[in-house]
Each structure stands twice: as structure tokens, then as C-alpha cells.
Design a protein around this motif. Structure first.
Motif, PDB file in Angstrom:
ATOM      1  N   VAL A 108      27.474  38.153 -46.128  1.00 21.33           N
ATOM      2  CA  VAL A 108      28.795  37.852 -45.595  1.00 21.33           C
ATOM      3  C   VAL A 108      29.599  37.128 -46.668  1.00 21.33           C
ATOM      4  O   VAL A 108      29.110  36.169 -47.282  1.00 21.33           O
ATOM      5  N   SER A 167      28.130  41.832 -36.351  1.00 17.55           N
ATOM      6  CA  SER A 167      28.746  42.805 -37.247  1.00 17.55           C
ATOM      7  C   SER A 167      29.964  43.463 -36.610  1.00 17.55           C
ATOM      8  O   SER A 167      30.993  43.669 -37.262  1.00 17.55           O
ATOM      9  N   GLN A 188      32.857  40.883 -36.499  1.00 19.54           N
ATOM     10  CA  GLN A 188      33.387  40.676 -37.848  1.00 19.54           C
ATOM     11  C   GLN A 188      34.223  41.871 -38.298  1.00 19.54           C
ATOM     12  O   GLN A 188      35.308  41.702 -38.867  1.00 19.54           O
ATOM     13  N   PRO A 244      34.749  36.260 -41.044  1.00 14.07           N
ATOM     14  CA  PRO A 244      33.327  36.195 -41.403  1.00 14.07           C
ATOM     15  C   PRO A 244      32.501  35.582 -40.275  1.00 14.07           C
ATOM     16  O   PRO A 244      32.915  34.598 -39.661  1.00 14.07           O
ATOM     17  N   TYR A 245      31.332  36.155 -40.018  1.00  7.73           N
ATOM     18  CA  TYR A 245      30.501  35.762 -38.880  1.00  7.73           C
ATOM     19  C   TYR A 245      29.066  35.677 -39.390  1.00  7.73           C
ATOM     20  O   TYR A 245      28.509  36.665 -39.840  1.00  7.73           O
TER      21      TYR A 245
END
Length: 339
Positions: free
Chosen positions: A31, A122, A125, A131-132
Motif C-alpha cells: 500500500v 482492497s 481502497q 490507502p487501507y
């Protein structure tokens, strides 16, 4: 002059881009982190607790707003944060509107790193562009999580301080357990909710404290997994030595129900309610708050091996983690059932 301004802007853009870093989370996802992290969103309750403890000034909002009683043991500014709702949970559709409302620089989730949560991270994001990252919420990983996330959110010193506390707590626990024979480990039932009939199977993160304390989860014979429902007849058959209740109503029922009078835990007066303000010591949620639960259970299960001044330890924990001064009166209210 315009050319100079353009070049300066271009240089600044490159400089900011260079500061951005990539991060490999607990699921192995790469990420790209923002150059600055000022607002962080918690995907679920354990992440809310983690972020409040580590960097309360950067928490964008609560998954569930604290109750008035919980708020008495939190920083005043934390009570002003909005309730955002949760992103995690089985069957949840993507809630991009929650992310849009929060306007976070980063989303954090901590807990089980299963395929379900990886896919959810996912997807959110990709849809929101935020962003995760996923972090392993197991107790053994707690020191590492504090150190890692402290660096990510710009609080490395705070992360190191909390990591040291967590590491010392786990080391002390394991050293004490090494002195306790396997046949001296109690059989425990943990009941969630007012009726106490929801509990956890073997390897459930909600009952991880029992494994950490070397106790036997009597429900483990039903198999591995998460939360499950059981019947009063099953609990009576398992005949636990100790019952831990998340809700005082369940504890009161267990103590007064004639059908439960023959259970060892009831006969010996070993039915306890977990302290739960501002967060549960055993569960609710299964987050870093459980470090205090380790200290509580050490005394509750093995007082001869862990001669602890629980009042002193609780005051130190609340000051270090929640940044509040726990009064004697507040401690007495927390310990509805003293070991």
C-alpha cells in the motif's frame, strides 16, 4: 519569473512524492502511504481503540460513539468526534459514503487477517482511492503493531512506549504460566450478551485471552471458528470452573438460576463480570484494551503465581493507554466482582 515559480512548484511536487512510502501490511498487500497522515479512519471497533490509544488527535471519528459512562474515562476532545459507522462486518456492502464523509488520509483495520477482510480492504481502497492497511490483531503481535503503526502515523515515540508496555506484559505472563502445571489450568466459559449464550469457538479472537492465559475454553470441543450460540444445557454439561460474563445480567442469572446451581463455577462463587469501561478488559472489542484483561485474569485465575496490586496496575494502564487518571471510586465501579 513564471518559469522560476513553475520549477519551484515542480520541485516541491517531487519532494512530496519522494516522502511517500510503500507499506506491506499483515495480508502482504503493498500500500502506498500518503506523505502526511493527519486524519485516520478506523474500519472497525478494535481499530478505533488502537488509534485512540496511539494517536487520538488523528482519529477521524468513532465507529460507535462512546456512551456517557465510557466518555468519563476518555479524553474530552475524543467525545467531540463524530460517529462514522463501521466498514467491516460480514455481509456489509461497501460503504464509500462513510469514507467520503470522514475524508481520511488513511484507513486502518486490525484483527483477523482473513480473505474476507483482505478483499474488503482492497475493494474499498480501489473505490475510494484512500490507502487501507490491515494489521494482525492477535495478542502476540501487539508490540509489533504499536511499533509499526507508530511509525506510519508519525508517532514513533508513543508507539515504542506502548510496545514496551505490551511486551513486558506478555513476557511476565508467559514466565508465570511456565510455573503452572497443565492440570492446574481452569476450565472457563465466556458468555456474551444479556443471556450469555453467545460465545466463541476454538481460535476465536474474542476468546483469545483464554488461550493466552493457558485456560481451557470449554466451548472448544464444538470446533474452530468465530462466535457461536450455545444452550444452557450445553454450559451445564461442560461444567466450567469459572464463568466470565460480558453483561451483569447474565452473571446474575447464572448465580440465581436453580438449573445452574450444580455448575462448579456457580457452586464456588466464581462467576465474574468483565470490567468494560471505556473498553472491555476481556472482549468488546478484542483489541489492545485486552492488555489490561491479561493483568486482571492473572489475578483471577492464578493469584498465587501473580500477586498483583490490581488497583495500582489499572491506574497505571489507564494513564499510559487512555491518558486519564482512574480514581479509586471509578476502579471500584469497574470491579463489580473482585477476584
Amino acid at each position: 519569473m513564471q518559469r522560476i515559480a513553475f520549477l519551484a512548484l515542480l520541485f516541491l511536487s517531487f519532494a512530496l512524492a519522494a516522502r511517500a512510502e510503500t507499506f506491506t501490511d499483515a495480508a502482504g498487500r503493498t500500500v502506498e502511504l500518503p506523505a502526511r497522515v493527519e486524519r485516520i479512519m478506523a474500519a472497525g471497533p478494535p481499530a478505533s481503540v488502537l488509534l485512540y490509544v496511539l494517536a487520538p488527535q488523528k482519529l477521524a471519528g468513532w465507529v460507535h460513539a462512546p456512551s456517557p459512562e465510557e466518555g468519563k474515562l476518555l479524553l474530552p476532545d475524543a467525545l467531540k468526534l463524530p460517529e462514522l459507522g463501521r466498514l467491516t462486518g460480514k455481509g456489509n456492502a461497501i460503504r464509500a459514503d462513510i469514507v467520503t464523509k470522514a475524508k481520511p488520509d488513511l484507513i486502518i483495520d486490525v484483527g483477523d487477517v482473513s480473505e474476507e477482510y483482505v478483499a474488503l480492504a482492497s475493494r474499498i481502497q480501489n473505490e475510494t482511492g484512500v490507502p487501507y492497511i490491515l494489521l494482525d490483531g492477535s495478542l502476540a503481535k501487539t508490540p509489533e503493531v504499536f511499533e509499526t503503526l507508530g511509525k506510519v502515523v508519525g508517532e514513533p515515540e508513543r508507539g515504542t512506549e506502548l510496545a514496551q508496555y505490551a511486551r513486558m506484559t506478555l513476557v511476565k505472563l508467559n514466565a508465570g504460566l511456565a510455573k503452572i502445571p497443565a492440570d492446574h489450568r481452569p476450565r472457563v466459559y465466556y458468555g456474551r450478551g444479556a443471556d450469555g449464550m453467545q460465545t466463541g469457538l476454538a481460535r476465536s479472537i474474542n476468546l483469545e485471552l483464554l488461550d493466552a492465559l493457558g485456560a481451557v475454553n470449554v466451548v472448544a470441543e464444538k470446533g474452530q471458528g468465530g462466535l457461536t450460540k450455545v444452550t444452557p444445557e450445553e454450559v451445564a454439561k461442560w461444567n466450567p470452573d469459572i464463568i466470565i460474563a460480558s453483561d451483569p445480567k447474565f452473571a446474575a442469572m447464572a448465580r440465581s438460576n436453580p438449573a445452574w446451581s450444580g455448575i462448579n463455577a456457580v457452586k464456588s462463587g466464581r462467576v465474574f463480570v468483565q470490567p468494560a469501561l471505556p473498553f472491555g478488559w476481556f472482549d468488546g472489542p478484542p483489541g489492545v484494551n485486552r492488555l489490561m484483561g491479561i493483568i486482571w485474569l492473572e489475578q483471577l485465575l492464578y493469584s498465587d503465581v501473580f500477586p498483583t496490586d490490581l488497583r495500582k496496575e489499572a491506574k497505571a494502564f489507564y494513564k499510559a493507554f487512555y491518558q486519564v487518571d482512574l480514581s479509586d471510586a471509578q476502579f471500584d465501579r469497574l470491579l463489580q466482582d473482585k477476584p
